[in-house]
Each structure stands twice: as C-alpha cells, then as structure tokens.
Design an enzyme around this catalytic site. Structure first.
Site, PDB file in Angstrom:
ATOM      1  N   ASP A  12       0.465  -1.193   0.432  1.00  0.00           N
ATOM      2  CA  ASP A  12      -0.078  -0.094   0.014  1.00  0.00           C
ATOM      3  C   ASP A  12       0.707   1.542  -0.148  1.00  0.00           C
ATOM      4  O   ASP A  12       2.186   1.076   0.549  1.00  0.00           O
ATOM      5  CB  ASP A  12      -0.517  -0.160   1.492  1.00  0.00           C
ATOM      6  CG  ASP A  12      -2.339   1.223   1.094  1.00  0.00           C
ATOM      7  OD1 ASP A  12      -2.640   1.607  -0.395  1.00  0.00           O
ATOM      8  OD2 ASP A  12      -2.731   1.440   2.235  1.00  0.00           O
ATOM      9  N   GLY A  13      -0.021   2.189   0.261  1.00  0.00           N
ATOM     10  CA  GLY A  13       1.030   3.125  -0.414  1.00  0.00           C
ATOM     11  C   GLY A  13       1.658   3.992  -1.639  1.00  0.00           C
ATOM     12  O   GLY A  13       2.197   5.386  -1.505  1.00  0.00           O
ATOM     13  N   ASN A  14       1.029   3.532  -2.542  1.00  0.00           N
ATOM     14  CA  ASN A  14       2.291   3.567  -4.609  1.00  0.00           C
ATOM     15  C   ASN A  14       1.175   4.716  -4.537  1.00  0.00           C
ATOM     16  O   ASN A  14       2.385   6.112  -4.940  1.00  0.00           O
ATOM     17  CB  ASN A  14       1.370   3.186  -5.367  1.00  0.00           C
ATOM     18  CG  ASN A  14       2.514   1.286  -5.240  1.00  0.00           C
ATOM     19  OD1 ASN A  14       2.908   0.886  -4.644  1.00  0.00           O
ATOM     20  ND2 ASN A  14       1.624   0.942  -5.780  1.00  0.00           N
ATOM     21  N   ARG A  16       0.249   7.746  -2.916  1.00  0.00           N
ATOM     22  CA  ARG A  16       0.563   8.576  -1.651  1.00  0.00           C
ATOM     23  C   ARG A  16       1.896   8.702  -2.581  1.00  0.00           C
ATOM     24  O   ARG A  16       2.486  10.187  -2.559  1.00  0.00           O
ATOM     25  CB  ARG A  16       0.281   8.487  -0.470  1.00  0.00           C
ATOM     26  CG  ARG A  16      -0.314   8.543  -0.210  1.00  0.00           C
ATOM     27  CD  ARG A  16      -1.244   7.927   1.006  1.00  0.00           C
ATOM     28  NE  ARG A  16      -1.889   6.444   1.138  1.00  0.00           N
ATOM     29  CZ  ARG A  16      -1.250   6.091   1.964  1.00  0.00           C
ATOM     30  NH1 ARG A  16      -1.608   6.450   3.504  1.00  0.00           N
ATOM     31  NH2 ARG A  16      -1.570   4.202   1.859  1.00  0.00           N
ATOM     32  N   THR A  58     -10.865  -7.114  -4.864  1.00  0.00           N
ATOM     33  CA  THR A  58     -11.663  -6.860  -5.523  1.00  0.00           C
ATOM     34  C   THR A  58     -13.054  -5.357  -5.669  1.00  0.00           C
ATOM     35  O   THR A  58     -13.323  -4.876  -6.034  1.00  0.00           O
ATOM     36  CB  THR A  58     -13.031  -7.733  -4.990  1.00  0.00           C
ATOM     37  OG1 THR A  58     -13.061  -7.930  -3.480  1.00  0.00           O
ATOM     38  CG2 THR A  58     -12.782  -9.605  -5.388  1.00  0.00           C
ATOM     39  N   ASN A  60     -10.694  -3.209  -4.977  1.00  0.00           N
ATOM     40  CA  ASN A  60     -10.189  -1.762  -6.319  1.00  0.00           C
ATOM     41  C   ASN A  60     -10.754  -1.030  -7.468  1.00  0.00           C
ATOM     42  O   ASN A  60     -10.271  -0.374  -8.444  1.00  0.00           O
ATOM     43  CB  ASN A  60      -8.878  -2.172  -6.056  1.00  0.00           C
ATOM     44  CG  ASN A  60      -7.741  -2.152  -4.993  1.00  0.00           C
ATOM     45  OD1 ASN A  60      -7.011  -2.855  -4.976  1.00  0.00           O
ATOM     46  ND2 ASN A  60      -7.812  -1.251  -4.102  1.00  0.00           N
ATOM     47  N   ARG A 178       2.489  -4.423   6.361  1.00  0.00           N
ATOM     48  CA  ARG A 178       1.468  -3.372   5.594  1.00  0.00           C
ATOM     49  C   ARG A 178       2.417  -2.485   5.442  1.00  0.00           C
ATOM     50  O   ARG A 178       2.802  -1.295   6.705  1.00  0.00           O
ATOM     51  CB  ARG A 178       0.208  -3.253   6.377  1.00  0.00           C
ATOM     52  CG  ARG A 178       0.197  -1.655   5.285  1.00  0.00           C
ATOM     53  CD  ARG A 178      -2.466  -2.250   5.845  1.00  0.00           C
ATOM     54  NE  ARG A 178      -2.121  -1.163   4.534  1.00  0.00           N
ATOM     55  CZ  ARG A 178      -3.776  -1.619   4.011  1.00  0.00           C
ATOM     56  NH1 ARG A 178      -4.797  -2.608   4.920  1.00  0.00           N
ATOM     57  NH2 ARG A 178      -4.360  -0.143   2.688  1.00  0.00           N
TER      58      ARG A 178
HETATM   59  C1  IPE Z   1      -5.205  -2.835  -0.406  1.00  0.00           C
HETATM   60  O1  IPE Z   1      -5.461  -1.578  -0.315  1.00  0.00           O
HETATM   61  C2  IPE Z   1      -5.157  -2.820  -1.983  1.00  0.00           C
HETATM   62  C3  IPE Z   1      -4.195  -3.745  -2.085  1.00  0.00           C
HETATM   63  C4  IPE Z   1      -2.847  -3.174  -1.791  1.00  0.00           C
HETATM   64  C5  IPE Z   1      -4.123  -4.128  -3.324  1.00  0.00           C
HETATM   65  P1  IPE Z   1      -6.916  -0.341  -0.250  1.00  0.00           P
HETATM   66  O2  IPE Z   1      -5.311   0.777  -0.694  1.00  0.00           O
HETATM   67  O3  IPE Z   1      -7.391  -0.379  -1.348  1.00  0.00           O
HETATM   68  O4  IPE Z   1      -7.010  -0.675   1.443  1.00  0.00           O
HETATM   69  P2  IPE Z   1      -7.608   0.819   1.563  1.00  0.00           P
HETATM   70  O5  IPE Z   1      -8.454   1.126   0.934  1.00  0.00           O
HETATM   71  O6  IPE Z   1      -6.661   2.181   2.632  1.00  0.00           O
HETATM   72  O7  IPE Z   1      -9.018   0.006   2.644  1.00  0.00           O
HETATM   73  C1  IPE Z   2      -1.790   0.190  -3.181  1.00  0.00           C
HETATM   74  O1  IPE Z   2      -0.922   1.820  -3.547  1.00  0.00           O
HETATM   75  C2  IPE Z   2      -1.499  -0.564  -4.481  1.00  0.00           C
HETATM   76  C3  IPE Z   2      -3.144  -0.871  -5.145  1.00  0.00           C
HETATM   77  C4  IPE Z   2      -4.341  -0.618  -4.672  1.00  0.00           C
HETATM   78  C5  IPE Z   2      -3.273  -0.876  -6.345  1.00  0.00           C
HETATM   79  P1  IPE Z   2      -2.376   2.443  -3.291  1.00  0.00           P
HETATM   80  O2  IPE Z   2      -2.872   2.631  -5.070  1.00  0.00           O
HETATM   81  O3  IPE Z   2      -3.736   2.050  -2.509  1.00  0.00           O
HETATM   82  O4  IPE Z   2      -2.376   4.096  -2.633  1.00  0.00           O
HETATM   83  P2  IPE Z   2      -2.219   4.296  -1.795  1.00  0.00           P
HETATM   84  O5  IPE Z   2      -3.170   3.817  -0.413  1.00  0.00           O
HETATM   85  O6  IPE Z   2      -3.894   5.773  -2.647  1.00  0.00           O
HETATM   86  O7  IPE Z   2      -1.888   5.262  -1.461  1.00  0.00           O
HETATM   87 MG    MG Z   3      -4.257   1.941  -0.119  1.00  0.00          MG
END
Ligand code: IPE
Ligand code: IPE
Ligand code: MG
Length: 235
Positions: A12-14, A16, A58, A60, A178
């Site tokens: 997570d965090g890509n 941001r 699912t 996303n 995480r």
């Molecule tokens: C979880 O991250 C899904 C993946 C890393 C692929 P999200 O960014 O979708 O989760 P939430 O919305 O913060 O719970």
């Molecule tokens: C996780 O990074 C990757 C996927 C959910 C595909 P995010 O896209 O959720 O990045 P943030 O949480 O918005 O920074």
């Molecule tokens: Mg995220």
C-alpha cells in the site's frame, strides 16, 4: 535465524508516494512494480518459501477507470515480460483471486505466467489479483458444499482441511507486512492470517526496499509465537 516460511505483503501507498512527488498515481504503481520484482528475489534469498502479495483487491474496481486500466495494463506487461527474471530464479508464480470481471488479455497473461513457471520449485510468488479474503472463503465454502453433496464425510473436518478449498493450497501466513501506514487488513487473506505476526510501517511501498524487508524479518525473529499455548520463560 528464524525465517518465516510464508510472508504476505499488503503493498500500500503507491498513490501517495507519487502524489507527494507531484506525479500521477500511476507512476507510484510503476515504481511499486519494480519494488516487487526486487523483493520477490530478495525474500527467496533470505529463505522465505512463499511470498503472497496484494496487487489488486475486488474493491479496487471502485477506482477510476483510468487507474484500473493502468493497473491491468501494468499487470499484463509484467506477466509477459518482467517476470522472466523471477522465473529464472526458480520461482513458481501463482495468481489468487476471482477470474470474473477480468479482461481477456489479463486472463491470458495469468495462464501464461502460471504455465511458464509451473515446474519451478525454489519458492512461490502468490499474486493476489481481483482478490478478496471473504470472497476466498465463500468460494472455498461453495467448493466444499459441492464435495459434501457428492458424499464427502465431514464429521472430522478440521481447520487445516479447509486450505485445499482456498484458491491455492498454501501454508498459513507467518508474517504479514503492510506498508503505507494504514492499520487494517483490508480484506486480505483472512483465513490464512489466523496466527500471523503483523508488521506495519509508514514507508510507502515503492520505498520498501531490501533493508526495510530485513527490518520486518528482524522484528519477526524477536516475537514469541504462542498459538494459544504458553511458553515457559517467555518474555
Ligand atoms: C489494499 O489497499 C489493496 C492493495 C494493496 C492491493 P487499499 O488501498 O485498497 O485499502 P484501503 O482502501 O486503504 O483499505
Ligand atoms: C496500493 O497503493 C496499490 C493498489 C491498491 C493497487 P494505493 O494505490 O492504494 O496507494 P495509496 O494508498 O492511495 O497511497
Ligand atoms: Mg491504498
């Protein structure tokens, strides 16, 4: 050193990571995909046998069409090209998740990578794509119900027995990481996480390099795992 057999990462965090740099969110996904390639090899080198990663949930699909399209294109490109290196390392790639709602080219790329790496035995990279933890349990329960209808005796059915009804029969998760600072599981591998150790970090996934991964392994080394029991002289 006590190395976890199965590590799972909520990458997570890509978004941001990119926004912070004034870039489009897609650039964060691109950087994240490079990080994953390096980590998969590093994890194996450190003795981790199975690495499960959350690539697309699912839920996303609720994101903009532009972002979903970018992610799907990236996945296809990765499966078809960049995974060459991972495959050469002897890593078997598995994909977990629902096959519904996925584009034809994505499905083809999944078949391709699973087929190409199916005889590899050095380690497993399990990519969770169009994946939901509750969905995995529901889909497993439906398969089990079919077996029961066909005469399966469940009088002695144990929690270990349910693993073969999940998307792939993988061992329980020892360590969950995480990145990105959120303190939740977001519907990830709920069945397999029952006794895993959790490691949360504020580092955004694109910056989660080998040394960050090593920190998580170090933390794991110092945890007492009791599985409901008691360890004499425990901390
Ligand atoms: C979880 O991250 C899904 C993946 C890393 C692929 P999200 O960014 O979708 O989760 P939430 O919305 O913060 O719970
Ligand atoms: C996780 O990074 C990757 C996927 C959910 C595909 P995010 O896209 O959720 O990045 P943030 O949480 O918005 O920074
Ligand atoms: Mg995220």
């Amino acid at each position: 050193m006590n190395i976890p057999n199965h590590v799972a990462i909520i990458m997570d965090g890509n978004g941001r990571w990119a926004t912070k740099r004034g870039l489009d969110r897609s650039m964060g996904h691109l950087e994240g995909s490079k990080t994953l390639e390096k980590l998969a090899i590093h994890a194996l080198d450190r003795g981790v046998k199975v690495l499960s990663v959350y690539a697309f949930s699912t839920d996303n699909f609720k994101r903009s069409q532009k972002e979903v399209d970018y992610l799907m294109n990236l996945i296809v490109k990765y499966f078809n090209t960049k995974f060459e290196k991972i495959s050469k390392k002897g890593i078997k790639v598995l994909v977990s998740g629902r096959k519904t709602n996925l584009r034809e080219d994505v499905l083809k790329a999944i078949d391709n990578i699973e087929e190409k790496t199916k005889n590899n035995t050095a380690g497993i990279l399990n990519i969770c794509l169009n994946y939901g933890g509750q969905e995995e349990i529901i889909d497993g329960a439906i398969k089990l119900a079919k077996d029961i209808n066909n005469g399966l005796d469940i009088s002695n059915f144990k929690r270990e027995d349910f693993y073969k009804y999940l998307y792939h029969e993988l061992p329980p998760i020892d360590l969950l990481i995480r990145t990105g600072g959120e303190l939740r599981v977001s519907n990830f591998m709920l069945y397999e996480l029952s006794y895993s150790e959790f490691y949360f970090t504020n580092t955004y996934f694109p910056d989660f390099d080998k040394s960050e991964f090593n920190k998580a392994l170090f933390m794991y080394e110092n945890r007492d795992r009791r599985f409901g029991g008691i360890i004499e002289n425990s901390k």
